[in-house]
Design an enzyme around this catalytic site. Sequence first.
Site, PDB file in Angstrom:
ATOM      1  N   SER A 197       0.822  -1.211   0.000  1.00 44.79           N
ATOM      2  CA  SER A 197       0.000   0.000   0.000  1.00 44.79           C
ATOM      3  C   SER A 197       0.855   1.260   0.000  1.00 44.79           C
ATOM      4  O   SER A 197       1.830   1.361   0.758  1.00 44.79           O
ATOM      5  CB  SER A 197      -0.906   0.034   1.241  1.00 44.79           C
ATOM      6  OG  SER A 197      -1.788  -1.055   1.269  1.00 44.79           O
ATOM      7  N   ILE A 198       0.471   2.216  -0.822  1.00 40.21           N
ATOM      8  CA  ILE A 198       1.175   3.492  -0.826  1.00 40.21           C
ATOM      9  C   ILE A 198       1.068   4.149   0.553  1.00 40.21           C
ATOM     10  O   ILE A 198       2.024   4.748   1.043  1.00 40.21           O
ATOM     11  CB  ILE A 198       0.613   4.413  -1.927  1.00 40.21           C
ATOM     12  CG1 ILE A 198       0.930   3.826  -3.312  1.00 40.21           C
ATOM     13  CG2 ILE A 198       1.194   5.820  -1.811  1.00 40.21           C
ATOM     14  CD1 ILE A 198       0.324   4.600  -4.471  1.00 40.21           C
ATOM     15  N   TYR A 212     -10.005   2.990 -16.411  1.00 35.95           N
ATOM     16  CA  TYR A 212     -10.063   3.623 -15.092  1.00 35.95           C
ATOM     17  C   TYR A 212     -11.474   4.133 -14.795  1.00 35.95           C
ATOM     18  O   TYR A 212     -11.910   4.150 -13.647  1.00 35.95           O
ATOM     19  CB  TYR A 212      -9.035   4.753 -15.021  1.00 35.95           C
ATOM     20  CG  TYR A 212      -8.581   5.076 -13.620  1.00 35.95           C
ATOM     21  CD1 TYR A 212      -8.069   4.090 -12.777  1.00 35.95           C
ATOM     22  CD2 TYR A 212      -8.656   6.371 -13.129  1.00 35.95           C
ATOM     23  CE1 TYR A 212      -7.645   4.391 -11.501  1.00 35.95           C
ATOM     24  CE2 TYR A 212      -8.233   6.686 -11.847  1.00 35.95           C
ATOM     25  CZ  TYR A 212      -7.727   5.693 -11.034  1.00 35.95           C
ATOM     26  OH  TYR A 212      -7.322   5.995  -9.764  1.00 35.95           O
ATOM     27  N   LYS A 223     -11.524  10.582  -8.715  1.00 37.98           N
ATOM     28  CA  LYS A 223     -10.265  11.273  -8.435  1.00 37.98           C
ATOM     29  C   LYS A 223     -10.344  12.743  -8.846  1.00 37.98           C
ATOM     30  O   LYS A 223      -9.763  13.613  -8.179  1.00 37.98           O
ATOM     31  CB  LYS A 223      -9.110  10.587  -9.165  1.00 37.98           C
ATOM     32  CG  LYS A 223      -8.739   9.213  -8.628  1.00 37.98           C
ATOM     33  CD  LYS A 223      -8.242   9.260  -7.198  1.00 37.98           C
ATOM     34  CE  LYS A 223      -7.658   7.907  -6.788  1.00 37.98           C
ATOM     35  NZ  LYS A 223      -7.261   7.873  -5.362  1.00 37.98           N
ATOM     36  N   LEU A 245      -1.978  -3.888  -4.472  1.00 39.09           N
ATOM     37  CA  LEU A 245      -3.112  -4.799  -4.484  1.00 39.09           C
ATOM     38  C   LEU A 245      -4.348  -4.113  -5.047  1.00 39.09           C
ATOM     39  O   LEU A 245      -5.112  -4.687  -5.817  1.00 39.09           O
ATOM     40  CB  LEU A 245      -3.376  -5.303  -3.064  1.00 39.09           C
ATOM     41  CG  LEU A 245      -4.372  -6.457  -2.931  1.00 39.09           C
ATOM     42  CD1 LEU A 245      -3.862  -7.684  -3.674  1.00 39.09           C
ATOM     43  CD2 LEU A 245      -4.600  -6.785  -1.461  1.00 39.09           C
TER      44      LEU A 245
END
Length: 262
Positions: free
Chosen positions: A21-22, A162, A169, A201
């Site tokens: 995870s970022i 996307y 976003k 992930l």
Amino acid sequence: MSDGIAAGKRVLVTGARNKWSISWHCALSLMNAGATVAYSVYSDRERDDVRKMLAAEGKEDSPIFLCDATKQEDVDRLYQEVGKAFDGQLDGMLHGMAFAKREELTGEYIKTSQDGFALALDATTYTFVMLARGARPLMNAAGGGSMVTLTYLGGERVVPGYNIAGIAKAALESSVRYLAFDLGKENIRVNAVSAGPIKTLAASGIAGLSTMLKHVSEKAPMGRGVDADEVGDTALFLFSDLSRGVTGEVIYVDAGYHIMGM
């Protein structure tokens, strides 16, 4: 270390689900720079995973809270717990969550379902608004603070596959600007980090991810992609006093790919 650029900072990190995870890499950057970090996770399983990762870093005592950030009562309880853990003050909050139905990320955007649209905007965008609203009193008590969210170029340009995630976003980035306006006079800064594609992930649900990673590494001015640690270090900058004059910005960490016209 205790003498880093985040020494003394108390930061809440959301979205640190696993070692890829970022958000987790943002937390690592913060901890390595001296910050005290608390975590908000969605499930017991995520809490167990984060607990194991923290143990490997020698940070077993870091507080971990359960919260479904789409529910106001959960967010209210979260900040009550954070307030207790940090003596009523908070210096930073990382919003690292997003969600869209997998079936909405294939085919044409025009076919997006109404409930899929609402879910993506709620989970990706409105969670930031609710978490920001909850953090505000604790940051006021600290004399100010920094809020950072994670975004992606698909909110600005069309990225095939996307779809609704890109729309969410875009709304998230607009929220950054409006929140920055609302909170600026209180010495609370609001910014976003736009990372290049990274194999996480969560990203695995995007069709053609491998092709996207290869394309970016070939076309980016730096001739490579980016890793999560580079994103984490940029978030660290935004949480530190080095960025004290920066708010309402989207900072790209994508090896320069976003400047290209192809």
